[in-house]
Enzyme design. Structure first.
Site, PDB file in Angstrom:
ATOM      1  N   ASN A 239       0.824  -1.223   0.000  1.00  0.00           N
ATOM      2  CA  ASN A 239       0.000   0.000   0.000  1.00  0.00           C
ATOM      3  C   ASN A 239       0.854   1.266   0.000  1.00  0.00           C
ATOM      4  OD1 ASN A 239      -2.225  -1.699   0.113  1.00  0.00           O
ATOM      5  ND2 ASN A 239      -2.240  -1.692   2.333  1.00  0.00           N
TER       6      ASN A 239
ATOM      7  N   GLY B 274       1.333   3.443   3.005  1.00  0.00           N
ATOM      8  CA  GLY B 274       1.612   4.021   4.324  1.00  0.00           C
ATOM      9  C   GLY B 274       3.090   4.268   4.570  1.00  0.00           C
ATOM     10  N   ASP B 275       3.931   3.301   4.212  1.00  0.00           N
ATOM     11  CA  ASP B 275       5.360   3.461   4.501  1.00  0.00           C
ATOM     12  C   ASP B 275       5.918   4.660   3.724  1.00  0.00           C
ATOM     13  OD1 ASP B 275       5.586   0.686   5.864  1.00  0.00           O
ATOM     14  OD2 ASP B 275       4.742   0.239   3.896  1.00  0.00           O
TER      15      ASP B 275
ATOM     16  N   TYR C 221      -9.801  -0.593   4.000  1.00  0.00           N
ATOM     17  CA  TYR C 221      -9.555  -1.912   3.416  1.00  0.00           C
ATOM     18  C   TYR C 221     -10.919  -2.572   3.169  1.00  0.00           C
ATOM     19  CZ  TYR C 221      -5.077  -0.795   5.638  1.00  0.00           C
ATOM     20  OH  TYR C 221      -3.930  -0.165   6.041  1.00  0.00           O
TER      21      TYR C 221
ATOM     22  N   GLN D 134      -0.789  14.161  -1.424  1.00  0.00           N
ATOM     23  CA  GLN D 134      -1.198  14.175  -0.016  1.00  0.00           C
ATOM     24  C   GLN D 134      -1.929  15.453   0.368  1.00  0.00           C
ATOM     25  OE1 GLN D 134       2.631  13.167   1.769  1.00  0.00           O
ATOM     26  NE2 GLN D 134       1.811  11.163   2.330  1.00  0.00           N
TER      27      GLN D 134
ATOM     28  N   ARG E  90      -7.529   4.607   7.296  1.00  0.00           N
ATOM     29  CA  ARG E  90      -6.929   3.294   7.537  1.00  0.00           C
ATOM     30  C   ARG E  90      -5.445   3.451   7.875  1.00  0.00           C
ATOM     31  NH1 ARG E  90      -6.604   1.248   1.184  1.00  0.00           N
ATOM     32  NH2 ARG E  90      -4.378   1.672   0.946  1.00  0.00           N
ATOM     33  N   GLY E  91      -4.744   2.324   8.046  1.00  0.00           N
ATOM     34  CA  GLY E  91      -3.282   2.311   8.126  1.00  0.00           C
ATOM     35  C   GLY E  91      -2.737   3.225   9.202  1.00  0.00           C
ATOM     36  N   GLU E  92      -1.792   4.076   8.807  1.00  0.00           N
ATOM     37  CA  GLU E  92      -1.153   4.975   9.781  1.00  0.00           C
ATOM     38  C   GLU E  92      -1.289   6.446   9.364  1.00  0.00           C
ATOM     39  OE1 GLU E  92       2.580   3.832  11.494  1.00  0.00           O
ATOM     40  OE2 GLU E  92       3.304   5.907  11.575  1.00  0.00           O
TER      41      GLU E  92
ATOM     42  N   SER F 285      -3.114   8.112   6.902  1.00  0.00           N
ATOM     43  CA  SER F 285      -4.454   8.708   6.723  1.00  0.00           C
ATOM     44  C   SER F 285      -5.152   8.804   8.076  1.00  0.00           C
ATOM     45  CB  SER F 285      -5.294   7.916   5.716  1.00  0.00           C
ATOM     46  OG  SER F 285      -5.418   6.573   6.088  1.00  0.00           O
TER      47      SER F 285
HETATM   48  O1  TRH Z   1      -2.007   2.672   2.374  1.00  0.00           O
HETATM   49  P1  TRH Z   1      -2.064   2.220   3.780  1.00  0.00           P
HETATM   50  O2  TRH Z   1      -2.920   1.079   4.055  1.00  0.00           O
HETATM   51  O3  TRH Z   1      -0.624   1.927   4.227  1.00  0.00           O
HETATM   52  C1  TRH Z   1      -0.040   1.172   5.228  1.00  0.00           C
HETATM   53  C2  TRH Z   1       0.887   0.158   4.626  1.00  0.00           C
HETATM   54  O4  TRH Z   1       0.123  -0.918   4.189  1.00  0.00           O
HETATM   55  C3  TRH Z   1       1.898  -0.293   5.613  1.00  0.00           C
HETATM   56  O5  TRH Z   1       2.611  -1.431   5.167  1.00  0.00           O
HETATM   57  C4  TRH Z   1       1.245  -0.545   6.940  1.00  0.00           C
HETATM   58  O6  TRH Z   1       2.202  -0.898   7.832  1.00  0.00           O
HETATM   59  C5  TRH Z   1       0.573   0.715   7.389  1.00  0.00           C
HETATM   60  O7  TRH Z   1      -0.482   1.009   6.456  1.00  0.00           O
HETATM   61  C6  TRH Z   1       0.037   0.670   8.776  1.00  0.00           C
HETATM   62  O8  TRH Z   1      -2.591   3.445   4.715  1.00  0.00           O
HETATM   63  P2  TRH Z   1      -1.977   4.846   5.153  1.00  0.00           P
HETATM   64  O9  TRH Z   1      -0.926   4.664   6.194  1.00  0.00           O
HETATM   65  O10 TRH Z   1      -3.112   5.657   5.532  1.00  0.00           O
HETATM   66  O11 TRH Z   1      -1.305   5.472   3.870  1.00  0.00           O
HETATM   67  C7  TRH Z   1      -1.997   6.010   2.802  1.00  0.00           C
HETATM   68  C8  TRH Z   1      -1.237   7.192   2.217  1.00  0.00           C
HETATM   69  O12 TRH Z   1      -1.803   7.558   0.971  1.00  0.00           O
HETATM   70  C9  TRH Z   1      -1.283   8.423   3.100  1.00  0.00           C
HETATM   71  O13 TRH Z   1      -0.022   9.066   3.098  1.00  0.00           O
HETATM   72  C10 TRH Z   1      -2.300   9.328   2.415  1.00  0.00           C
HETATM   73  C11 TRH Z   1      -2.041   8.963   0.983  1.00  0.00           C
HETATM   74  N1  TRH Z   1      -3.100   9.286   0.032  1.00  0.00           N
HETATM   75  C12 TRH Z   1      -2.862  10.255  -0.921  1.00  0.00           C
HETATM   76  O14 TRH Z   1      -1.776  10.869  -0.918  1.00  0.00           O
HETATM   77  N2  TRH Z   1      -3.824  10.537  -1.820  1.00  0.00           N
HETATM   78  C13 TRH Z   1      -5.037   9.918  -1.822  1.00  0.00           C
HETATM   79  O15 TRH Z   1      -5.881  10.220  -2.692  1.00  0.00           O
HETATM   80  C14 TRH Z   1      -5.289   8.940  -0.814  1.00  0.00           C
HETATM   81  C15 TRH Z   1      -6.623   8.261  -0.767  1.00  0.00           C
HETATM   82  C16 TRH Z   1      -4.295   8.637   0.081  1.00  0.00           C
END
Ligand code: TRH
Length: 408
Positions: A19, A21-22, A222, A286, A302-304, A306
């Protein structure tokens, strides 16, 4: 001819596990460090010539193993290039071979325990003084985090000993805090108070201004049966609901809830059923995603990253936590909810806990959603109070800089 690289103040290493998040966290961190990451007792600062850094800015290099994923949230990035400047950050594709003559920065951050390349660690040990070495951990609200935050782990590299420090983001003063750029809260407030600006924003998404009593919800989650269930509830809602849905993993559940399973959809599509309108959105950068969160009445995240941004949006949100084996994530979810719900009346708190559990466990939502009108205003106020409370002890970069200053 390519320009020589400047000496770097910060190196950040990121492996994309899955995904966004990292890379989402490290990209945000890199840009904030560029502006706010000055460490007073150290630093070669701004000596580079042919680089886009502005006076006073730090030089930051971000090493990423998967540029294609990165490009989804950073449209300016060219995934085919080995090294490139984007928004003043030097993005280095991280693969097996290190670039020749690479010089480590003053501070080296390995994100989420991704392992640094052995030759790079050897170069770190050759520096005098050696760089500060920080492992930035995943965010958790569990209480053990306070005990582990800031601990050093000695690493033997040849005949040298380097300390690696563990830096834990968190929700209390005894942790590393949360990423929050200077000026973000003021920018959010301006956005949320600007009615004409909001109307222009909705128009840019091909939507009318928000009607009285209409609820606007963003959804970046998710897979979950609860999403299908919510979509059914929203169709039967006494007030209008507009769902803002960036393309991604939750789309199939939304389509099932609409009775349109398997249909091909694309950004820009508007699907209507009963009281519900679903607007499909492209993924944006972002900053664009922040604006979506700031504009909605309820955000499912979700994740970290967002999840953190939804808290700075100061609006009601539900957290779909990254699932782990043996339901380990539910302990983390409850650890967070213990903090988040602590100041709410017990009845509101238990409803909110149940809503979060339902999303994460894929439960029916009909009875829970029916109580939205009863709790929505209190929850909205709580969103503001919570964001203020989180901001009080300082953001992650401020705490990281202080932490390093005290160790150099
Ligand atoms: O995408 P995520 O589920 O990411 C993670 C990874 O899976 C990782 O391995 C796991 O350990 C972690 O979750 C907990 O969710 P997250 O963290 O919210 O990241 C999404 C990123 O995408 C966040 O920086 C916001 C960005 N984003 C955009 O930039 N534009 C968009 O339109 C959207 C919907 C999100």
């Amino acid at each position: 001819m390519t320009s020589p690289l400047p000496p770097f103040d910060w190196d950040i290493f990121c492996t994309v596990v899955d995904n966004f998040g990292d890379i989402g966290v490290t990209w945000r961190l890199a840009r904030q460090l560029k502006r706010e990451g000055r460490i007073e007792s150290r630093g070669h600062g701004t000596s580079g010539e042919a680089t886009p850094a502005q006076d006073g800015d730090m030089q930051v290099r971000l090493w990423v193993d998967d540029l294609a994923s990165f490009a989804r949230i950073c449209p300016g990035l060219d995934p085919a290039r080995d090294g490139q400047w984007v928004d003043g950050i030097y993005v280095q594709h991280w693969h097996e071979r290190l670039p020749a003559n690479v010089v480590p920065a003053n501070v080296v951050i390995e994100a989420f325990a991704c392992e640094l390349p052995a030759p790079f660690i050897e170069r770190m040990a050759e520096q005098s003084p050696p760089p500060c070495w920080v492992n930035l951990e995943y965010l958790s609200a569990e209480s053990w985090v306070e005990d582990c935050h800031g601990l050093a782990s000695p690493q033997q590299v040849g005949n040298k000993r380097l300390d690696k420090f563990f830096f834990f983001p968190g929700f209390t003063a005894r942790t590393g805090g949360l990423l929050c750029e200077q000026g973000l809260i003021a920018e959010r407030d301006r956005w949320q108070q600007d009615e004409a600006g909001l109307a222009a924003y909705w128009a840019s998404l091909d939507l009318p201004p928000q009607a009285e009593h209409e609820i606007r919800v963003s959804l970046f989650a998710y897979e979950s049966e609860a999403i299908r269930s919510l979509v059914i509830d929203w169709q039967a809602s006494p007030t209008r609901v507009t769902l803002l849905l960036p393309l991604g993993r939750a789309v199939p559940d939304v389509l099932r809830g609409l009775g349109r399973e398997g249909e091909a959809v694309q950004p820009g599509d508007l699907l209507r059923a009963g009281s519900l309108a679903v607007k499909l959105l492209p993924m944006t950068d972002q900053a664009g995603y922040d604006r979506l969160l700031w504009s909605c009445d309820l955000n499912l995240v979700r994740g970290e990253d967002s999840f953190v941004r939804a808290q700075w949006a100061a609006r009601p949100f539900l957290w779909h936590i990254y699932p782990q084996e043996e339901q380990a994530h539910m302990v983390k979810l409850d650890g967070f909810l213990d903090h988040y719900l602590a100041d709410l009346p017990p009845e509101t708190a238990s409803w909110l806990r149940a809503c979060n559990h339902a999303l994460n466990q894929g439960e029916e939502t009909r009875e829970l959603w029916a109580q939205w009108p009863q709790y929505a205003a209190r929850w909205r106020q709580h969103g503001r109070d919570w964001s203020q409370k989180l901001h009080r002890d300082g953001d992650l970069v401020t705490r990281l800089v202080k932490f390093l200053e005290s160790r150099i």
